[in-house]
Design a protein around this motif. Sequence first.
Motif, PDB file in Angstrom:
ATOM      1  N   GLY A 152      53.793  45.258  40.705  1.00 45.55           N
ATOM      2  CA  GLY A 152      53.614  45.541  42.124  1.00 45.55           C
ATOM      3  C   GLY A 152      53.243  46.971  42.449  1.00 45.55           C
ATOM      4  N   TRP A 154      53.368  50.040  45.611  1.00 38.45           N
ATOM      5  CA  TRP A 154      54.534  50.509  46.355  1.00 38.45           C
ATOM      6  C   TRP A 154      54.447  50.307  47.855  1.00 38.45           C
ATOM      7  CZ3 TRP A 154      51.777  53.918  49.077  1.00 38.45           C
ATOM      8  CH2 TRP A 154      50.778  54.656  48.425  1.00 38.45           C
ATOM      9  N   ASN A 155      53.331  49.793  48.353  1.00 38.57           N
ATOM     10  CA  ASN A 155      53.200  49.778  49.815  1.00 38.57           C
ATOM     11  C   ASN A 155      53.909  48.599  50.485  1.00 38.57           C
ATOM     12  OD1 ASN A 155      51.356  48.069  48.669  1.00 38.57           O
ATOM     13  ND2 ASN A 155      49.709  48.547  50.099  1.00 38.57           N
ATOM     14  N   LYS A 178      57.799  43.467  37.786  1.00 38.34           N
ATOM     15  CA  LYS A 178      58.071  44.901  37.712  1.00 38.34           C
ATOM     16  C   LYS A 178      57.558  45.559  38.978  1.00 38.34           C
ATOM     17  CE  LYS A 178      55.700  48.332  36.332  1.00 38.34           C
ATOM     18  NZ  LYS A 178      56.052  49.321  37.385  1.00 38.34           N
ATOM     19  N   GLU A 181      57.478  51.955  40.397  1.00 42.33           N
ATOM     20  CA  GLU A 181      58.660  52.816  40.199  1.00 42.33           C
ATOM     21  C   GLU A 181      58.993  53.599  41.474  1.00 42.33           C
ATOM     22  OE1 GLU A 181      58.133  56.045  37.423  1.00 42.33           O
ATOM     23  OE2 GLU A 181      55.978  56.045  37.750  1.00 42.33           O
ATOM     24  N   GLY A 230      47.495  46.642  42.523  1.00 42.54           N
ATOM     25  CA  GLY A 230      47.441  48.062  42.175  1.00 42.54           C
ATOM     26  C   GLY A 230      46.040  48.607  42.358  1.00 42.54           C
ATOM     27  N   SER A 231      45.806  49.766  41.763  1.00 40.40           N
ATOM     28  CA  SER A 231      44.510  50.429  41.945  1.00 40.40           C
ATOM     29  C   SER A 231      43.470  49.839  40.987  1.00 40.40           C
ATOM     30  CB  SER A 231      44.667  51.922  41.677  1.00 40.40           C
ATOM     31  OG  SER A 231      45.066  52.105  40.339  1.00 40.40           O
ATOM     32  N   THR A 234      43.927  51.001  37.258  1.00 38.66           N
ATOM     33  CA  THR A 234      45.020  50.267  36.605  1.00 38.66           C
ATOM     34  C   THR A 234      44.581  48.835  36.341  1.00 38.66           C
ATOM     35  OG1 THR A 234      46.653  51.641  37.720  1.00 38.66           O
ATOM     36  CG2 THR A 234      47.446  49.569  36.815  1.00 38.66           C
ATOM     37  N   LEU A 253      43.305  44.520  43.933  1.00 35.91           N
ATOM     38  CA  LEU A 253      43.105  45.951  43.702  1.00 35.91           C
ATOM     39  C   LEU A 253      42.702  46.695  44.974  1.00 35.91           C
ATOM     40  CD1 LEU A 253      41.318  45.455  40.259  1.00 35.91           C
ATOM     41  CD2 LEU A 253      43.770  45.677  40.727  1.00 35.91           C
ATOM     42  N   GLY A 254      42.218  47.889  44.812  1.00 33.13           N
ATOM     43  CA  GLY A 254      41.952  48.755  45.958  1.00 33.13           C
ATOM     44  C   GLY A 254      40.634  48.460  46.642  1.00 33.13           C
ATOM     45  N   CYS A 286      45.833  48.244  51.197  1.00 32.14           N
ATOM     46  CA  CYS A 286      44.675  48.107  50.313  1.00 32.14           C
ATOM     47  C   CYS A 286      43.412  47.683  51.051  1.00 32.14           C
ATOM     48  CB  CYS A 286      44.989  47.080  49.240  1.00 32.14           C
ATOM     49  SG  CYS A 286      45.578  45.529  49.936  1.00 32.14           S
ATOM     50  N   GLU A 383      38.793  55.599  47.689  1.00 32.87           N
ATOM     51  CA  GLU A 383      39.979  55.093  48.377  1.00 32.87           C
ATOM     52  C   GLU A 383      40.978  56.244  48.538  1.00 32.87           C
ATOM     53  OE1 GLU A 383      42.716  52.414  46.303  1.00 32.87           O
ATOM     54  OE2 GLU A 383      42.834  51.218  48.131  1.00 32.87           O
TER      55      GLU A 383
END
Length: 486
Positions: A152, A154-155, A178, A181, A230-231, A234, A253-254, A286, A383
């Motif tokens: 995941g 973080w937003n 997961k 962090e 994620g981005s 990644t 993704l982004g 995103c 982005e």
Amino acid sequence: MPESLQPEASHFIDGAYAEDASGDLLPVIYPATGAEIARLHTATPAILDRALAAAKRAQAEWAARTGAERGRVLRRAAEIIRARNQDLSVLETHDTGKPISETTVADATSAADALEWFGCLAPTLSGEHIPLSGGDFVYTRREPLGVCVGLGAWNYPTQIAAWKAAPALACGNAMVFKPSEETPLCALKLAEILVEAGAPPGLFNVVQGAGEVGRALVADPRVAKVSLTGSVPTGQRVYAAAAEGMKHVTMELGGKSPLVVFEDAELEDAVSGAIMANFYSTGQVCSNGTRVFVQRGIREAFLDRVTARMDDAVIGDPMDAATTIGPMVSARQRAIVEDYIAKGVEEGATLVKGGHRTGNEGFFIEPALFADVTDGMTIAREEIFGPVLSVLDFDTEEEALARANATPYGLAAGVFTRDMARAHRMAAGFQAGATYINTYNLTPVEAPFGGSKTSGVGRENGKAAIEFYSELKSVYVANGPCEAPF
Ligand code: NDP
């Protein structure tokens, strides 16, 4: 953060909280103050092994249940989430810094929607019967993939966990999730609630850690599928790692999405759309429409109205119900946004309003409005993932569409116009997975969501998500003798 919302331990494995204090320390920071509000540990190899083994065991038991039984558990989880929306929203606000005015309507509620909707879909999942000549036939079985890994961003920590878990579990899979962090708390609550709702221990596990924990999960041979939010960089790494084991993927993704505002648009609606497309969740969305193409004839009126409406934004304590703009998730993310704002000014865009620190403690920054942005500028190409709205001028429909599509990204796109034929032409022409006519950034669970081009692979939500959490097995049934050439 209220004592009652403190996590019992770092991980949730096999139906219970789990700890291994030999893992690296993972401090949880409240973005609105910078204060440490909890202290967790990242997963050790032993923790990952326990989580994957538990998921493997639970998956076999879960897949043996009927769709109706599985659906009932998901719908019960949705009810529990709705009943605890206030507490879960307070937790979401502490995890992310997003204002409580948002988290009470967009996070746990969205998770409940997903669990309810896929819980209703679960009993309907089935294969088909395909008749052949001579009385032979094929039937198909829609089967789960096995153990899925969710990674995941973080937003939206609650929403992302639920958008992955709901279709995965509906199809009979188990999951090891997961969180980012930066925001490790919310997914633990989802795990707790699923067990309370009747999910077998081990069906949905949460392990903490950064990229290397994600990498270890993706590489594990027990894992059949990886779903990442994620981005793009990644995503490229995770997709390549998943390919090693020929694993299924969903990549959310982004983007650098366009929002096109024509002169005939309802101006106030278009301004609302641009605000939703840039400043909700302090710009950390995103699908944000960060390139706002405005037809030249309404440029001044549009900028005037956005500027005036920005005066109404309430920046500050995210736990205050009146607040509409919270902090960025981290000092690091705010520094990234500040660098982009500086680049925008340096490259010749006009900073019309905002873009400065507010003086509050925590990671606050004012929403920023840029005019005179051109396609080649860094703020129009990359982005930013922060509250930065760029206005670009255009003259014709063809020009707007060509420029809107001139990006490697393809997550979302929007158009504001009263001319419906033009609106549908634009929607058809946009190279993007999620498109909007006269609104922006709504993501109901009923609608498939995901990106084109480098913005992703696969779709979350809607019936489409089922395709990415199950596979079809065909069973050929002969009704006559089995023939062979000799
Ligand atoms: P990242 O890409 O940095 O991280 C996403 C997740 O992947 C995190 O949990 C991260 O761990 C983990 N991760 C990082 N590297 C690896 C690796 N090599 N192997 C396995 N896992 C890894 O994204 P952010 O958290 O910074 O989120 C922001 C991005 O997410 C933006 O680009 C945004 O557009 C995108 N996003 C896309 C959405 C969509 O639905 N399309 C929705 C929301 C956000 P950790 O961060 O803990 O190190």
